[in-house]
Design a protein around this motif. Structure first.
Motif, PDB file in Angstrom:
ATOM      1  N   LYS A  95      14.084 -19.573  36.908  1.00 17.99           N
ATOM      2  CA  LYS A  95      15.427 -19.293  37.439  1.00 17.99           C
ATOM      3  C   LYS A  95      15.931 -20.436  38.326  1.00 17.99           C
ATOM      4  CE  LYS A  95      14.298 -16.653  41.653  1.00 17.99           C
ATOM      5  NZ  LYS A  95      14.560 -15.389  42.374  1.00 17.99           N
ATOM      6  N   ILE A  96      14.983 -21.180  38.951  1.00 14.67           N
ATOM      7  CA  ILE A  96      15.370 -22.335  39.754  1.00 14.67           C
ATOM      8  C   ILE A  96      15.776 -23.495  38.848  1.00 14.67           C
ATOM      9  CG2 ILE A  96      14.575 -24.033  41.451  1.00 14.67           C
ATOM     10  CD1 ILE A  96      12.586 -21.890  42.437  1.00 14.67           C
ATOM     11  N   ILE A  97      14.995 -23.708  37.806  1.00 13.13           N
ATOM     12  CA  ILE A  97      15.238 -24.825  36.896  1.00 13.13           C
ATOM     13  C   ILE A  97      16.567 -24.670  36.160  1.00 13.13           C
ATOM     14  CG2 ILE A  97      14.393 -26.000  34.819  1.00 13.13           C
ATOM     15  CD1 ILE A  97      11.537 -25.159  35.749  1.00 13.13           C
ATOM     16  N   LYS A  98      16.815 -23.498  35.607  1.00 13.83           N
ATOM     17  CA  LYS A  98      18.021 -23.296  34.799  1.00 13.83           C
ATOM     18  C   LYS A  98      19.142 -22.582  35.551  1.00 13.83           C
ATOM     19  CE  LYS A  98      17.973 -23.317  30.521  1.00 13.83           C
ATOM     20  NZ  LYS A  98      18.006 -22.976  29.071  1.00 13.83           N
ATOM     21  N   GLY A  99      18.917 -22.320  36.834  1.00 11.22           N
ATOM     22  CA  GLY A  99      19.974 -21.704  37.639  1.00 11.22           C
ATOM     23  C   GLY A  99      20.331 -20.297  37.186  1.00 11.22           C
ATOM     24  N   ARG A 100      19.364 -19.560  36.691  1.00 13.42           N
ATOM     25  CA  ARG A 100      19.630 -18.213  36.182  1.00 13.42           C
ATOM     26  C   ARG A 100      19.651 -17.188  37.317  1.00 13.42           C
ATOM     27  NH1 ARG A 100      21.489 -20.661  32.713  1.00 13.42           N
ATOM     28  NH2 ARG A 100      20.751 -20.861  30.560  1.00 13.42           N
ATOM     29  N   THR A 101      20.626 -16.292  37.236  1.00 14.99           N
ATOM     30  CA  THR A 101      20.736 -15.188  38.191  1.00 14.99           C
ATOM     31  C   THR A 101      20.976 -13.900  37.405  1.00 14.99           C
ATOM     32  OG1 THR A 101      23.114 -15.576  38.419  1.00 14.99           O
ATOM     33  CG2 THR A 101      21.664 -16.645  40.039  1.00 14.99           C
ATOM     34  N   ALA A 102      20.875 -12.797  38.092  1.00 19.57           N
ATOM     35  CA  ALA A 102      21.126 -11.505  37.453  1.00 19.57           C
ATOM     36  C   ALA A 102      22.506 -11.007  37.836  1.00 19.57           C
ATOM     37  CB  ALA A 102      20.059 -10.492  37.877  1.00 19.57           C
ATOM     38  N   GLY A 103      23.262 -10.539  36.848  1.00 16.71           N
ATOM     39  CA  GLY A 103      24.559  -9.940  37.128  1.00 16.71           C
ATOM     40  C   GLY A 103      24.390  -8.577  37.780  1.00 16.71           C
ATOM     41  N   GLU A 104      23.308  -7.908  37.409  1.00 18.49           N
ATOM     42  CA  GLU A 104      22.923  -6.627  38.019  1.00 18.49           C
ATOM     43  C   GLU A 104      21.424  -6.688  38.307  1.00 18.49           C
ATOM     44  OE1 GLU A 104      24.170  -3.108  35.846  1.00 18.49           O
ATOM     45  OE2 GLU A 104      25.624  -4.320  34.743  1.00 18.49           O
ATOM     46  N   GLY A 105      21.004  -6.037  39.391  1.00 21.12           N
ATOM     47  CA  GLY A 105      19.583  -6.052  39.728  1.00 21.12           C
ATOM     48  C   GLY A 105      19.147  -7.429  40.216  1.00 21.12           C
ATOM     49  N   ARG A 106      17.957  -7.868  39.777  1.00 26.25           N
ATOM     50  CA  ARG A 106      17.439  -9.171  40.194  1.00 26.25           C
ATOM     51  C   ARG A 106      16.762  -9.861  39.019  1.00 26.25           C
ATOM     52  NH1 ARG A 106      11.950  -9.344  40.821  1.00 26.25           N
ATOM     53  NH2 ARG A 106      10.819  -7.354  40.866  1.00 26.25           N
ATOM     54  N   PHE A 107      16.495 -11.169  39.207  1.00 28.45           N
ATOM     55  CA  PHE A 107      15.859 -11.938  38.141  1.00 28.45           C
ATOM     56  C   PHE A 107      14.348 -12.006  38.389  1.00 28.45           C
ATOM     57  CE2 PHE A 107      15.331 -15.422  35.123  1.00 28.45           C
ATOM     58  CZ  PHE A 107      16.289 -15.090  34.178  1.00 28.45           C
ATOM     59  N   ILE A 108      13.608 -12.400  37.373  1.00 26.31           N
ATOM     60  CA  ILE A 108      12.150 -12.529  37.478  1.00 26.31           C
ATOM     61  C   ILE A 108      11.798 -13.679  38.424  1.00 26.31           C
ATOM     62  CG2 ILE A 108      10.077 -13.168  36.177  1.00 26.31           C
ATOM     63  CD1 ILE A 108      11.411 -11.733  33.761  1.00 26.31           C
ATOM     64  N   ASP A 109      10.844 -13.445  39.346  1.00 26.68           N
ATOM     65  CA  ASP A 109      10.461 -14.466  40.316  1.00 26.68           C
ATOM     66  C   ASP A 109       8.960 -14.743  40.255  1.00 26.68           C
ATOM     67  OD1 ASP A 109       9.281 -12.285  41.576  1.00 26.68           O
ATOM     68  OD2 ASP A 109      10.898 -12.047  43.032  1.00 26.68           O
TER      69      ASP A 109
END
Length: 407
Positions: A130-144
């Motif tokens: 998520k850091i590399i590709k700048g991915r975020t979640a529109g709802e909830g959260r992203f995998i960390d």
């Protein structure tokens, strides 16, 4: 004559000769409206393009994948290297040029939610993804990182996949099954801007599912890694990061060059530069077209002012014989010229804003009116009126009272 009086007489001239005034102001109106519309559209396109590049998530990114050594001696010694492995991530812990790494596994599989079944792309990702590709979640959260370390049975659904599986229902906390593995949905991916940057990888991500790489390994085998992603500390340092990654990987693999490093960030940096040039050229072209319209409008104002002066010679002579100075006559007609351009600019701005609002629906992110477009268009139009009125105003101010009254 006061400024207010000069403006009033200018507006009376416009009302007294509406047909002539409209034809005079057509160039100013069209030029002003064109600048407002063009700059608003270009701003909208620019935002859309840069948002598309950001959604690609490839700025400063390196992709490392397995390969067969090209050298015969290295191929003979390939047993000395264990190939690209998850453990290689640790080799970059002390790097000053690479800020994040993530193993990535890609495959396709069948996902089931209730009675709905789909065959979708599956992405096994590390916490750094998520850091590399700048991915975020529109709802909830992203995998960390924590999800990956504790082998958490969780997942993030792509936006399109969520709609296919759950429709308008809330998917957070729901369960899905992949190859018999039950996973809890913790997040929904965001919508990517693919209007100007059309990319198959982004489309697949919206149709796919993200799971922790540790879970991916338990499902598809140890070291079932497709490639590894790394991110340079700055996009401009991607070449230095590539050089460092080459040295680190070769050393970690006992001198065997069995890892191919693709500097995607360098290519993205070049493409961004090309886009900047294209957008700059577009601005020059559209500025020129709108500028020509405004110049034509200035010629119209010049002509009308000359006609107005010839029709008002008696008034000029009378005012001068009553003590009006050359400067007062000059300012009277200059203000009239500027007033005409202001009226044209105001009409053009209203038309431009109206058309921008009308076409904003064609842009997914909307199309706000460009403040720069408003200021540039208004300023340019008023400047044209000022320049167009200088010579006629100067000519009127130099008339002798007797000659003006006789004429």
């Amino acid at each position: 004559m006061h400024v207010g009086e000069a403006v009033r007489t200018s507006l009376e001239e416009v009302k007294g000769h509406p047909g002539r005034s409209i034809f005079t102001l057509v160039g100013v109106i069209l030029g002003t409206a064109a600048l407002v519309i063009v700059l608003s559209v270009l701003d909208g396109v620019t935002r859309g393009v840069w948002k598309g590049f950001d959604d690609l998530g490839l700025d400063g990114v390196l992709s490392m994948s397995k390969r067969t050594p090209s050298d015969k001696i290295e191929r003979a010694k390939s047993y000395m290297s264990r190939g690209l492995r998850v453990e290689d991530v640790k080799k970059f812990e002390d790097s000053d040029l690479i800020s994040a790494l993530s193993p990535v596994g890609e495959t396709r599989g069948v996902i089931t939610a209730g009675t709905i079944t789909r065959r979708v792309p599956i992405y096994g990702i590390g916490g750094g993804f998520k850091i590399i590709k700048g991915r975020t979640a529109g709802e909830g959260r992203f995998i960390d990182y924590a999800d990956d370390e504790r082998v958490a049975p969780v997942c993030v659904l792509g936006l399109k996949l969520k709609q296919q599986l759950f429709g308008g229902e809330n998917a957070i906390g729901q369960h899905v099954n992949i190859s018999g593995r039950r996973l809890t949905v913790i997040g929904i991916g965001t919508k990517f801007n693919m209007e100007f940057v059309n990319d198959d990888d982004m489309r697949r991500e919206t149709e796919g599912i993200y799971i922790p790489f540790s879970i991916y390994e338990t499902m598809f085998g140890r070291n079932a890694m497709s490639y590894m992603l790394a991110k340079a500390v700055e996009p401009e340092k991607s070449i230095d990061a590539e050089d460092e990654a080459t040295v680190v990987m070769q050393k970690a693999h006992n001198g065997i060059r069995d890892v191919h490093i693709d500097n995607i960030g360098k290519d993205i940096l070049k493409e961004r530069g090309k886009v900047v040039v294209i957008l700059k050229n577009w601005r020059i072209v559209f500025f020129s077209i709108a500028g020509i319209s405004l110049i034509i409008g200035g010629v119209g104002i010049f002509s009308v002012l000359k006609i107005s002066i010839s029709e008002r010679l008696f008034e000029i002579g009378l005012r001068k014989s009553m003590g009006a100075s050359d400067a007062e006559i000059f300012m009277q007609f200059l203000i009239e010229s500027i007033t005409l351009s202001v009226v044209g600019a105001a009409i053009g701005v209203l038309i431009g804003v109206g058309l921008v609002k009308a076409i904003s629906g064609a842009f997914p992110a909307g199309l706000p009116v460009s403040l720069m477009g408003l200021s540039v268009a208004s300023g340019f139009a008023i400047s044209i009126g000022l320049l167009a009125g200088l010579y006629p105003s100067l000519s009127a101010s130099r008339l002798q009272p007797v000659e003006a009254l006789r004429a």
